[in-house]
Structures are given as C-alpha cells and as structure tokens.
Design a protein around this motif. Structure first.
Motif, PDB file in Angstrom:
ATOM      1  N   ASP A   2       0.817  -1.218   0.000  1.00 10.06           N
ATOM      2  CA  ASP A   2       0.000   0.000   0.000  1.00 10.06           C
ATOM      3  C   ASP A   2       0.850   1.266   0.000  1.00 10.06           C
ATOM      4  OD1 ASP A   2      -2.302  -1.496  -0.041  1.00 10.06           O
ATOM      5  OD2 ASP A   2      -2.523  -1.495   2.141  1.00 10.06           O
ATOM      6  N   GLN A   3       1.935   1.249   0.774  1.00  8.65           N
ATOM      7  CA  GLN A   3       2.811   2.420   0.861  1.00  8.65           C
ATOM      8  C   GLN A   3       3.385   2.763  -0.515  1.00  8.65           C
ATOM      9  OE1 GLN A   3       3.312   4.408   3.751  1.00  8.65           O
ATOM     10  NE2 GLN A   3       3.995   5.687   2.071  1.00  8.65           N
ATOM     11  N   GLU A   4       3.790   1.726  -1.235  1.00 10.18           N
ATOM     12  CA  GLU A   4       4.334   1.910  -2.582  1.00 10.18           C
ATOM     13  C   GLU A   4       3.305   2.601  -3.481  1.00 10.18           C
ATOM     14  OE1 GLU A   4       4.755  -1.376  -5.791  1.00 10.18           O
ATOM     15  OE2 GLU A   4       6.642  -1.354  -4.678  1.00 10.18           O
ATOM     16  N   LYS A   5       2.058   2.152  -3.421  1.00 12.07           N
ATOM     17  CA  LYS A   5       0.992   2.752  -4.236  1.00 12.07           C
ATOM     18  C   LYS A   5       0.781   4.220  -3.868  1.00 12.07           C
ATOM     19  CE  LYS A   5      -1.465  -1.500  -5.229  1.00 12.07           C
ATOM     20  NZ  LYS A   5      -2.509  -2.410  -4.795  1.00 12.07           N
ATOM     21  N   LYS A   6       0.869   4.528  -2.582  1.00 14.33           N
ATOM     22  CA  LYS A   6       0.726   5.923  -2.133  1.00 14.33           C
ATOM     23  C   LYS A   6       1.846   6.788  -2.692  1.00 14.33           C
ATOM     24  CE  LYS A   6      -1.686   4.839   2.176  1.00 14.33           C
ATOM     25  NZ  LYS A   6      -1.552   4.693   3.622  1.00 14.33           N
ATOM     26  N   TRP A   7       3.072   6.270  -2.635  1.00  8.23           N
ATOM     27  CA  TRP A   7       4.215   7.028  -3.178  1.00  8.23           C
ATOM     28  C   TRP A   7       4.026   7.284  -4.677  1.00  8.23           C
ATOM     29  CZ3 TRP A   7       8.121   3.153  -0.679  1.00  8.23           C
ATOM     30  CH2 TRP A   7       8.289   3.457   0.679  1.00  8.23           C
ATOM     31  N   ILE A   8       3.627   6.247  -5.399  1.00  9.14           N
ATOM     32  CA  ILE A   8       3.447   6.361  -6.853  1.00  9.14           C
ATOM     33  C   ILE A   8       2.373   7.407  -7.172  1.00  9.14           C
ATOM     34  CG2 ILE A   8       2.682   5.144  -8.938  1.00  9.14           C
ATOM     35  CD1 ILE A   8       4.011   2.589  -7.637  1.00  9.14           C
ATOM     36  N   LYS A   9       1.236   7.341  -6.462  1.00 16.99           N
ATOM     37  CA  LYS A   9       0.160   8.324  -6.694  1.00 16.99           C
ATOM     38  C   LYS A   9       0.620   9.741  -6.361  1.00 16.99           C
ATOM     39  CE  LYS A   9      -3.863   5.397  -6.510  1.00 16.99           C
ATOM     40  NZ  LYS A   9      -4.785   4.672  -5.679  1.00 16.99           N
ATOM     41  N   ALA A  10       1.405   9.884  -5.277  1.00 14.08           N
ATOM     42  CA  ALA A  10       1.898  11.211  -4.893  1.00 14.08           C
ATOM     43  C   ALA A  10       2.841  11.768  -5.964  1.00 14.08           C
ATOM     44  CB  ALA A  10       2.616  11.135  -3.541  1.00 14.08           C
ATOM     45  N   GLN A  12       2.759  10.839  -9.231  1.00 16.32           N
ATOM     46  CA  GLN A  12       1.962  11.060 -10.432  1.00 16.32           C
ATOM     47  C   GLN A  12       1.085  12.306 -10.317  1.00 16.32           C
ATOM     48  OE1 GLN A  12       0.036   7.186 -10.627  1.00 16.32           O
ATOM     49  NE2 GLN A  12       1.382   6.505 -12.278  1.00 16.32           N
ATOM     50  N   LYS A  13       0.464  12.503  -9.159  1.00 12.51           N
ATOM     51  CA  LYS A  13      -0.494  13.607  -9.001  1.00 12.51           C
ATOM     52  C   LYS A  13       0.157  14.925  -8.622  1.00 12.51           C
ATOM     53  CE  LYS A  13      -4.501  10.775  -7.953  1.00 12.51           C
ATOM     54  NZ  LYS A  13      -5.452  10.318  -6.956  1.00 12.51           N
ATOM     55  N   ARG A  14       1.163  14.853  -7.741  1.00 16.53           N
ATOM     56  CA  ARG A  14       1.728  16.100  -7.210  1.00 16.53           C
ATOM     57  C   ARG A  14       3.218  16.283  -7.506  1.00 16.53           C
ATOM     58  NH1 ARG A  14      -0.409  13.750  -2.700  1.00 16.53           N
ATOM     59  NH2 ARG A  14       1.579  13.818  -1.596  1.00 16.53           N
ATOM     60  N   PHE A  53      16.641   5.023 -12.454  1.00 22.12           N
ATOM     61  CA  PHE A  53      15.660   5.734 -11.632  1.00 22.12           C
ATOM     62  C   PHE A  53      15.206   7.041 -12.287  1.00 22.12           C
ATOM     63  CE2 PHE A  53      17.184   2.867  -8.249  1.00 22.12           C
ATOM     64  CZ  PHE A  53      15.950   2.338  -7.899  1.00 22.12           C
ATOM     65  N   ILE A  54      16.084   7.678 -13.038  1.00 20.01           N
ATOM     66  CA  ILE A  54      15.679   8.880 -13.785  1.00 20.01           C
ATOM     67  C   ILE A  54      14.621   8.481 -14.827  1.00 20.01           C
ATOM     68  CG2 ILE A  54      16.459  10.591 -15.486  1.00 20.01           C
ATOM     69  CD1 ILE A  54      19.139  10.681 -13.840  1.00 20.01           C
ATOM     70  N   SER A  55      14.879   7.369 -15.542  1.00 18.24           N
ATOM     71  CA  SER A  55      13.908   6.871 -16.526  1.00 18.24           C
ATOM     72  C   SER A  55      12.591   6.504 -15.855  1.00 18.24           C
ATOM     73  CB  SER A  55      14.453   5.635 -17.249  1.00 18.24           C
ATOM     74  OG  SER A  55      15.562   5.971 -18.023  1.00 18.24           O
ATOM     75  N   MET A  56      12.701   5.892 -14.677  1.00 22.66           N
ATOM     76  CA  MET A  56      11.498   5.510 -13.929  1.00 22.66           C
ATOM     77  C   MET A  56      10.669   6.754 -13.606  1.00 22.66           C
ATOM     78  SD  MET A  56      10.266   5.464 -10.433  1.00 22.66           S
ATOM     79  CE  MET A  56      11.714   5.565  -9.417  1.00 22.66           C
ATOM     80  N   LEU A  57      11.321   7.801 -13.120  1.00 22.57           N
ATOM     81  CA  LEU A  57      10.585   9.025 -12.771  1.00 22.57           C
ATOM     82  C   LEU A  57       9.995   9.702 -14.001  1.00 22.57           C
ATOM     83  CD1 LEU A  57      12.915  10.496  -9.998  1.00 22.57           C
ATOM     84  CD2 LEU A  57      10.635   9.495  -9.690  1.00 22.57           C
ATOM     85  N   ARG A  58      10.743   9.672 -15.115  1.00 19.56           N
ATOM     86  CA  ARG A  58      10.228  10.275 -16.348  1.00 19.56           C
ATOM     87  C   ARG A  58       9.001   9.539 -16.865  1.00 19.56           C
ATOM     88  NH1 ARG A  58      15.911  11.022 -19.225  1.00 19.56           N
ATOM     89  NH2 ARG A  58      16.469  13.061 -18.415  1.00 19.56           N
ATOM     90  N   GLY A  59       8.984   8.212 -16.669  1.00 19.56           N
ATOM     91  CA  GLY A  59       7.901   7.408 -17.226  1.00 19.56           C
ATOM     92  C   GLY A  59       6.804   7.035 -16.249  1.00 19.56           C
ATOM     93  N   ILE A  60       6.925   7.448 -15.001  1.00 20.00           N
ATOM     94  CA  ILE A  60       5.978   6.994 -13.972  1.00 20.00           C
ATOM     95  C   ILE A  60       4.538   7.437 -14.242  1.00 20.00           C
ATOM     96  CG2 ILE A  60       6.167   8.875 -12.284  1.00 20.00           C
ATOM     97  CD1 ILE A  60       6.473   6.427 -10.193  1.00 20.00           C
ATOM     98  N   HIS A  61       4.379   8.495 -15.011  1.00 17.01           N
ATOM     99  CA  HIS A  61       3.019   8.959 -15.345  1.00 17.01           C
ATOM    100  C   HIS A  61       2.310   7.968 -16.273  1.00 17.01           C
ATOM    101  CE1 HIS A  61       3.573  12.675 -13.208  1.00 17.01           C
ATOM    102  NE2 HIS A  61       4.747  12.790 -13.783  1.00 17.01           N
TER     103      HIS A  61
END
Length: 183
Positions: A2-10, A12-14, A53-61
């Motif tokens: 659940d924590q992972e999902k919260k981080w991902i949403k945070a 993506q959204k903010r 990790f840079i690629s991950m952040l660029r593509g996380i949306h």
C-alpha cells in the motif's frame, strides 16, 4: 504494498519529491545489486542505476498498475542494460565478459575474457550468427532474462531458445579454442 501505491500516486499527481525519494530508497539496493550482477563494475552500476531511476521518474506517469511496480521497474533496468551493452562505450571499454552455460553441458563453455581484443573477438564471433541467435545470447547474458522470458518475447518455443543459446555458446567457445591453438 500500500505504501508503494501511495508514493506512486503522490509522484503522479503532485510530482512529490519526498515520495520519489522514498520510492527510490526502497528499491535502490535491489536495483543496484541487479545492475552490478550484469556489469561487475561498481561505478558503472551506480551510474546505470541512477539512469534507471531517472527513466522511472520520467515514465511513472505512464505506469498504470497493470503489472507490479517491481516488474515495471525491472523492465526499465533490463532495457537500460541492453542499451549499455549495445553502446560504443561498452564496445570500447576493457571488460570482463562471462559466458556461462548449464553445468550439464559436457564441454565447459565457461570462459572469461579480460583483454579488449578478446572482447572484440567474442563480439565479432557473435556477429557471425543470425539475428535470432545473437539476440538470444544478448538477452540471456546481458539482460539476465530467463529462457521463458526470451521465448515469450521472440515468440518461439523455450526448448528452441535453449538449444540455440547453448549451440551458439559452444560454437563461440570452439572458435576461441581454435584461435588460441592456432588452427
């Protein structure tokens, strides 16, 4: 998780930097260890891990949660490692290449190449094989993919992948032995 999902949403959204740092911290050691196993070079592994990790952040949306986040992250890591091994940078560096084979093989196809010239010889020998055989060896050795993953990606039977992989390694090893013995 659940924590992972919260981080991902945070993220993506903010575009939450705090969540991004936590997500990276959570996976950093695991991804670094995976990259190091593929490269056997600490500095290179650090650089590639950072790029992953840079690629991950660029593509996380674009991450929709259909596959597990870990699976998605490993896809990015494997792609980056394949790109590295295809790069001029890799081909020009003095590298140790380990080609490992199944222990059941009667002929020991384990060989370590340390000089730049020998790396070139192996890559040149690999170039003699057809595209599919080259791709199988590259995916198995450089990207650390399983025979099942390779079979799925290339849409051929797993037994065919294994046969082509071991056959290619055996032929490369035979050619290297011939070169050493001057035949």
């Amino acid at each position: 998780m659940d924590q992972e999902k919260k981080w991902i949403k945070a993220i993506q959204k903010r575009a939450s930097e705090k969540a991004a740092n936590k997500l990276i911290s959570y996976y950093y050691k695991e991804i670094y260890a995976f990259v190091f196993k593929q490269t056997f070079d600490q500095e290179l592994a650090k650089d590639l891990t950072q790029e992953i990790f840079i690629s991950m952040l660029r593509g996380i949306h674009h991450y929709e949660g259909k596959a597990a986040f870990r699976t998605w992250l490993y896809k990015i890591a494997k792609a980056r490692i394949i790109d590295y091994y295809r790069s001029k940078e890799y081909k020009q560096q003095k590298k140790t290449v380990n080609l490992l084979t199944d222990q059941r093989e009667s002929d020991d196809v384990l060989f370590t190449i340390e000089q730049k010239d020998e790396v070139k010889r192996v890559l040149n020998l690999l170039e003699r094989f057809d595209h599919e055989n080259r791709r199988i060896v590259q995916m198995k050795i450089f990207a650390g993919q399983t025979f099942a993953e390779i079979a799925a990606k290339l849409q051929i039977k797993e037994s065919t992948v294994k046969t082509k992989y071991y056959s290619t390694l055996r032929k490369i090893n035979e050619q290297l032995k011939e070169d050493v013995h001057g035949h």
